[in-house]
Motif scaffolding. Structure first.
Motif, PDB file in Angstrom:
ATOM      1  N   LEU A   1     -10.812 -66.117 -27.529  1.00  0.00           N
ATOM      2  CA  LEU A   1     -10.187 -66.192 -26.207  1.00  0.00           C
ATOM      3  C   LEU A   1     -10.571 -64.941 -25.425  1.00  0.00           C
ATOM      4  O   LEU A   1     -10.290 -63.818 -25.867  1.00  0.00           O
ATOM      5  N   THR A   2     -11.181 -65.143 -24.266  1.00  0.00           N
ATOM      6  CA  THR A   2     -11.584 -64.039 -23.399  1.00  0.00           C
ATOM      7  C   THR A   2     -10.793 -64.118 -22.103  1.00  0.00           C
ATOM      8  O   THR A   2     -10.725 -65.179 -21.474  1.00  0.00           O
ATOM      9  N   VAL A   3     -10.192 -62.977 -21.711  1.00  0.00           N
ATOM     10  CA  VAL A   3      -9.420 -62.916 -20.467  1.00  0.00           C
ATOM     11  C   VAL A   3     -10.166 -62.029 -19.482  1.00  0.00           C
ATOM     12  O   VAL A   3     -10.380 -60.841 -19.741  1.00  0.00           O
ATOM     13  N   ARG A   4     -10.543 -62.605 -18.343  1.00  0.00           N
ATOM     14  CA  ARG A   4     -11.247 -61.840 -17.319  1.00  0.00           C
ATOM     15  C   ARG A   4     -10.481 -61.814 -15.993  1.00  0.00           C
ATOM     16  O   ARG A   4     -10.968 -61.241 -15.023  1.00  0.00           O
ATOM     17  N   ALA A   5      -9.318 -62.421 -15.953  1.00  0.00           N
ATOM     18  CA  ALA A   5      -8.519 -62.479 -14.724  1.00  0.00           C
ATOM     19  C   ALA A   5      -7.321 -61.528 -14.838  1.00  0.00           C
ATOM     20  O   ALA A   5      -6.853 -61.203 -15.926  1.00  0.00           O
ATOM     21  N   ASP A   6      -6.815 -61.101 -13.683  1.00  0.00           N
ATOM     22  CA  ASP A   6      -5.582 -60.321 -13.634  1.00  0.00           C
ATOM     23  C   ASP A   6      -4.372 -61.248 -13.772  1.00  0.00           C
ATOM     24  O   ASP A   6      -4.463 -62.468 -13.552  1.00  0.00           O
ATOM     25  N   ASP A   7      -3.244 -60.644 -14.114  1.00  0.00           N
ATOM     26  CA  ASP A   7      -1.961 -61.352 -14.124  1.00  0.00           C
ATOM     27  C   ASP A   7      -1.998 -62.599 -15.002  1.00  0.00           C
ATOM     28  O   ASP A   7      -1.645 -63.715 -14.594  1.00  0.00           O
TER      29      ASP A   7
ATOM     30  N   ASN B   1      -2.721 -56.270 -15.959  1.00  0.00           N
ATOM     31  CA  ASN B   1      -1.495 -57.011 -16.239  1.00  0.00           C
ATOM     32  C   ASN B   1      -1.765 -58.237 -17.114  1.00  0.00           C
ATOM     33  O   ASN B   1      -1.491 -59.381 -16.730  1.00  0.00           O
ATOM     34  N   VAL B   2      -2.270 -57.957 -18.306  1.00  0.00           N
ATOM     35  CA  VAL B   2      -2.529 -59.004 -19.295  1.00  0.00           C
ATOM     36  C   VAL B   2      -1.496 -58.879 -20.407  1.00  0.00           C
ATOM     37  O   VAL B   2      -1.337 -57.809 -20.998  1.00  0.00           O
TER      38      VAL B   2
END
Length: 533
Positions: free
Chosen positions: A69-75, A101-102
């Motif tokens: 799982l890769t998170v590249r977005a804010d909030d 804000n992850v």
């Protein structure tokens, strides 16, 4: 370095005690039933590119070296809902990269190379996360700021449990970091590479291969109310280690049964080590090496396998105050190897396997106001180049050999000490040049109250020596010594005896030289040292 102020709260201390009793190792991803979370369901490994809440619909198994799982977005809020991410020893379970804000909640990550990696993340949190049995680190925060790692555990990872790398102002709280590391080491908690201003509180670090908590080039951090125990995989496994790390606060931790030292301060300046319980560590309790301006205050140090508190390697201007140091296998407090200008003040030192407090090849140190009792050998020893030290107002009693012993040192002052009921001489001074002993009370010792042997250019002034087993004061082969205004009575042999000595000035209260001005001038002329009468 930024100034930082930390506040201790009563609840923190209470919770720390409870955690130490019940074992924080029980922390894990939550598995009990909980209200459903509204959010987009994730059913496979993916990249999150939009803000929002995401919920794992099932356990996921990843293959290959890419992150699951890769998170590249804010909030982004990623809710595991008690699920598990697993892999075959490759890749990263969760990667958050350059986002703000992850939050990751209630999720177990196992079998990856790295369980969770936050890189360049500002704010956010890991809550109820378990990073277990990964092939490298369990959790790694790199260049992050303001991330909270709460009620999270990292167990059985091949390298470190959690690593902060160039990461500032993060918080680790109520966590458990256990059994991490392998043949090449591995810490429970590692802060390194300018990781500054972080807080590690109310967590457990135990049974790791290397250190429980390791600060390496990390400054301005707070380590508070943690339980650090049983780290013993490698021969240098410390409970807490500070290396090249300044301005940290280490307070109210319990550090016990580690293979090497309890709290090791190495090449690190201006740290505060306060109110810790350090017990049963197999080497030293609290060693301070080549480190300046540290404060070692109000710690309880017991059952150390070597020395209780050790200052060495040119450690300078450190304060060791109000510590209780007992049952050390060797010396209670040892200052050696060029350590200088340290203040050893108002400590209680007892039941050591050798000496209570030792200054050895250490200069211009102060030992003042301490209680030194029931040590197997000497109470206080100044030895082998321990020059220009100052020993004053200590209570030294019930030690197995000498109460206070000076040996092969120079220009040391021994003032206003009470020395009684020791197994040999109360005060023994041998092969010493230019020493002043003033206003000491040496009573009821097994041998002499005060003995000087092969001593030159020294003075014994206003000493009280009563009911000692042999002599009150014995001078043996001394030269150029002033013996003035002594008060001896009831000693087993003589109150004063002088053996094969020359140039001894004996001054009683009827002598014109007993005038304070005249006597001070005589002592100054003989010893080169100033002393008030």
């Amino acid at each position: 370095m930024r100034d930082r102020t930390y506040r201790v709260t009563t609840w923190a201390v209470v919770v720390a005690v409870l955690l130490s009793m019940v074992g924080v190792g029980a922390v894990t991803a939550e598995t009990s039933e909980r209200p459903a979370v509204d959010g987009a369901e994730i059913s496979s490994c993916t990249t999150i590119s939009d803000p929002g809440t995401y919920v794992l619909g099932d356990d996921l198994n990843a293959n290959g070296s890419a992150p699951c799982l890769t998170v590249r977005a804010d909030d982004v809020r990623l809710v595991g809902d008690g699920r598990t991410l697993s892999a075959d020893g490759r890749g990263t379970g969760i990667l958050a990269d350059g986002a703000t804000n992850v939050t990751v909640e209630n999720l177990t990550i196992t079998g990856f190379e790295t369980g969770v990696r936050f890189r360049g993340v500002d704010d956010g949190s890991l809550r109820g996360v378990a990073a277990v049995d990964n092939a490298d680190d369990g959790i790694r925060l790199a260049s992050t700021t303001g991330v909270a790692v709460v009620s999270t555990r990292a167990d059985g990872n091949v390298d470190d449990g959690i690593v902060l790398d160039d990461s500032d102002e993060n918080r680790i709280e109520n966590g458990a970091f256990r059994r991490n590391g392998g043949e090449n080491g591995g810490d429970g908690i590692l802060l390194r590479n300018d990781s500054d201003g972080n807080v590690v509180r109310l967590s457990v670090a135990d049974e790791n291969a290397d250190d429980g908590i390791d600060l390496d080039y990390a400054s301005g951090n707070l380590l508070e109310a943690n339980l650090v125990r049983g780290n013993e995989g490698l021969e240098n496994a410390d409970g807490i280690e500070l290396r090249d790390s300044d301005d940290n606060v280490v307070r109210r931790n319990t550090v016990r049964n580690n293979l090497d030292d309890g709290i090791d301060v190495a090449r690190s300046d201006d740290n505060t080590v306060f109110g810790n319980t350090v017990t049963g560590n197999r080497n030293d309790g609290i060693p301070v090496g080549a480190a300046d301006d540290n404060r070692i205050v109000e710690n309880v140090v017991s059952d150390s396998g070597s020395d209780g508190i050790l200052l060495r390697g040119e450690a300078a201007n450190n304060l060791v105050r109000r510590n209780t140091v007992t049952d050390s296998a060797r010396d209670g407090i040892l200052v050696r190897l060029g350590a200088r200008e340290n203040h050893i003040v108002r400590n209680t030192v007892g039941d050591s396997g050798r000496d209570g407090i030792v200054l050895r090849n250490a200069t211009r140190n102060v030992v003042r106001g301490s209680v030194v009792r029931d040590n197997a050998d000497d109470g206080i020893e100044v030895d082998y180049g321990g020059d220009r030290n100052f020993v004053q107002r200590n209570d030294v009693f019930d030690n197995g050999a000498e109460g206070i012993r000076f040996h092969r040192s120079a220009q040391t002052r021994l003032l206003d000490n009470a020395v009684w009921n020791n197994g040999a001489d109360g005060i023994n001074v041998t092969d010493v040049h230019r020493a002043v002993l003033a206003r000491n009370v040496a009573n009821e010792n097994a041998d002499n109250g005060v003995e000087l042997t092969r001593v030159t250019a020294s003075a014994v002034l206003e000493s009280t020596t009563r009911e000692n087993g042999a002599n009150g004061v014995r001078l043996d082969h001394v030269r150029r010594v002033v013996l003035a205004l002594t008060d001896g009575d009831g000693n087993g042999e003589d109150d004063v005896v002088v053996v094969e000595s020359r140039n001894v000035w004996t001054v009683d209260r009827s002598d014109p030289l007993s005038n304070p001005v005249a006597l001070e001038a005589l002592i100054r002329r003989v010893t080169g040292l100033n002393v008030s009468v």
